[in-house]
Design a protein around this motif. Structure first.
Motif: not given
Length: 529
Positions: A412-424, A461-464
């Protein structure tokens, strides 16, 4: 009569015998010398000393030559004209890299989907049928005799139904054990890509851990995080590119799981301790200032640089020099990351830091988010205790409760900070579990053995793919039957998502070019969005 006649050599007078005289009281003392004799003797002694020093230097040189290591001898062969031409061509590329620094960010080999990885490793081998691959058929077969022969266990065996219920969660309908309360939140569940088709190779914990983390069951090879930092560098030169967090006890095979192997020592994982200061000596003593440390490092660097100039083939020295500098920079950068006082209270509570059961793993998950936020390339967190040969219900329920809330908070935290898309984010163990168990001491023990033919893992995340289930096992979860791939293909896929090609990410060692997958693999396209 003897055939040989021995004669005694005449006694030679002692040298400088004339220089002695007897005093009136009978004591022996040195006779006074003329000024000319003194000058002559001083010159003679000086000449003798110089000759002795020359012989000593020659002996030292010969000793050094006689004890040259094989690699130093071969390195010296590079002075031939043809080798010089080759060395010049290579050095143009190497010198440019060295000037930038070994951990300087490098461009990916192809467009990347992820910039960083957080690997959540459940050491011991979580059961696939009791987490994300429920099997109703096992409920029907519970305690009935099993005729399976695969695995470590021998003797009479019986099937074990899962002690937990399961349900489908989120809009995607991901199957999940009912012990996962926080991960069942659609905000989390719909980000998961569950993979059920992977197969391991070793049934033993140390070998299986090494295989997962280094690509080799034998140990001595670089860890996957080392390969990634070797290929991409790190975005923050004040922090390690590869960070590992464990519980109080290390996983089986120890630090070999995050070793740099035959890669230069720059790429070794840095372990943060679970108790006390995450890194020892992070804060210098009160009597030692930063200026004093800087001067000491500068003088040490000067001495090391001179030695490195004489022995340029010794890469370990250069890596050690860089580690000193990194440690110096970390004293400023690391406290801001590991000290969580700056986080709002609701974030600390979201990760479970207000609960003794989730506090340790929650703290590590929060630090993982802060690390990737600051440019660390690869973070790995180990959670032990998943090896449930017996007391499956108690063991897995306890372990799930300790990681459920922190993992959900991390996504949730990565997603809300816009980091999940580039963090696997990845969740896995070293292998799966069997659908049956053997009688342990003649008692019906409700647990599971080791299973290399079936295991599950998930990505976020990370393209999956989002909200997807890829692959399948048979009706009792004993063996993968759809989209089946070995662990090396998962490694190749991870590298691919980071913009790296396993066949091009190589290092020359032991007479050949080596790679993470050992001899190549394929990307699991079904996992990629």
């Amino acid at each position: 009569m003897s055939l040989f006649t021995f004669t005694r050599a005449p006694v030679q007078p002692k040298r400088n015998a004339g220089a002695w005289r007897h005093a009136a009281d009978g004591r022996k003392c040195r006779r006074s010398l003329t000024p000319f004799t003194q000058i002559f003797r001083t010159a003679k002694q000086k000449s003798r000393k110089e000759k002795m020093m020359s012989n000593l230097q020659r002996c030292t040189f010969n000793l050094q030559r006689s004890t040259l290591q094989r690699r130093e001898f071969l390195y010296g062969l590079g002075s031939s004209l043809g080798a010089l031409a080759l060395t010049d061509l290579i050095s143009k590329d190497v010198s440019a890299k060295d000037a930038a620094g070994p951990l300087t960010p490098k461009p990916p080999m192809h467009p990347a989907r992820a910039k960083a990885v957080i690997m959540l490793f459940m050491e011991g081998g979580p059961s696939q049928v009791d987490t994300f691959d429920p099997k109703p058929e096992l409920k029907r077969l519970h305690l009935k005799e099993s005729t399976r022969t695969k695995g470590l266990a021998t003797g009479k065996r019986f099937f074990v139904g899962s002690p937990f219920g399961s349900r489908r969660v989120g809009e995607a309908g991901i199957a999940m054990c009912d012990q996962f309360e926080h991960m069942a939140d659609p905000e989390v569940a719909d980000e998961l890509c569950v993979y059920r088709g992977c197969q391991a190779e070793s049934l033993n914990h140390p070998e299986a851990l090494l295989h997962w983390n280094t690509g080799s069951r034998l140990g001595g090879d670089p860890a996957i995080g080392s390969w990634m930092t070797y290929g991409l560098g790190t975005q923050n030169q004040n922090l390690p590119g590869y960070v590992v967090m464990t519980e109080l006890a290390l996983p089986q095979a120890g630090a070999t799981n995050w070793s740099n192997g035959f890669l230069p020592a720059y790429y070794q994982g840095t372990r943060l301790r679970s108790q006390g200061s995450p890194i020892l000596d992070l804060h210098p003593p009160a009597y030692r200032t930063r200026e004093h440390q800087r001067r000491a490092l500068d003088e040490l660097a000067m001495l090391n640089a001179e030695h490195l100039r004489q022995h340029p083939e010794h890469q370990d020295l250069a890596a050690r020099m860089e580690s000193y500098e990194l440690a110096y920079r970390m004293q400023t950068a690391v406290p801001d990351i590991v000290e969580l006082n700056s986080e709002p209270q609701h974030v600390l509570d979201m990760y479970g830091l207000d609960n003794q059961e989730t506090q340790a793993f929650g703290r590590q998950c929060l630090m993982a988010r802060r690390l990737v936020e600051q440019g660390v390339r690869f973070v790995q967190i180990f959670s032990g205790g998943w090896d449930s040969h017996d007391y499956l219900e108690r063991g897995h329920a306890s372990r799930i409760a300790s990681v459920d809330k922190p993992i959900a908070a991390l996504i949730k935290d990565l997603k809300r900070r816009g980091l999940l898309e580039e963090t696997l984010v990845m969740w896995t163990g070293e292998f799966g579990r069997t659908p049956d168990n053997n009688y342990r001491g003649g008692v019906t023990s409700l647990g599971r053995g080791h299973n290399v033919d079936a295991m599950n893992m998930w990505f976020a995340g990370g393209g999956t793919k989002r909200g997807a289930t890829v692959g399948a096992t048979d009706e009792i979860g004993a063996e993968a039957v759809e989209c089946v791939h070995p662990i090396r293909d998962v490694h190749v896929t991870l590298l691919h998502l980071l913009g790296l090609d396993d066949n091009r990410l190589t290092y020359f060692h032991g007479g050949r070019f080596k790679q993470l997958s050992q001899f190549g693999g394929e990307v699991i396209q079904e996992l990629i969005a």
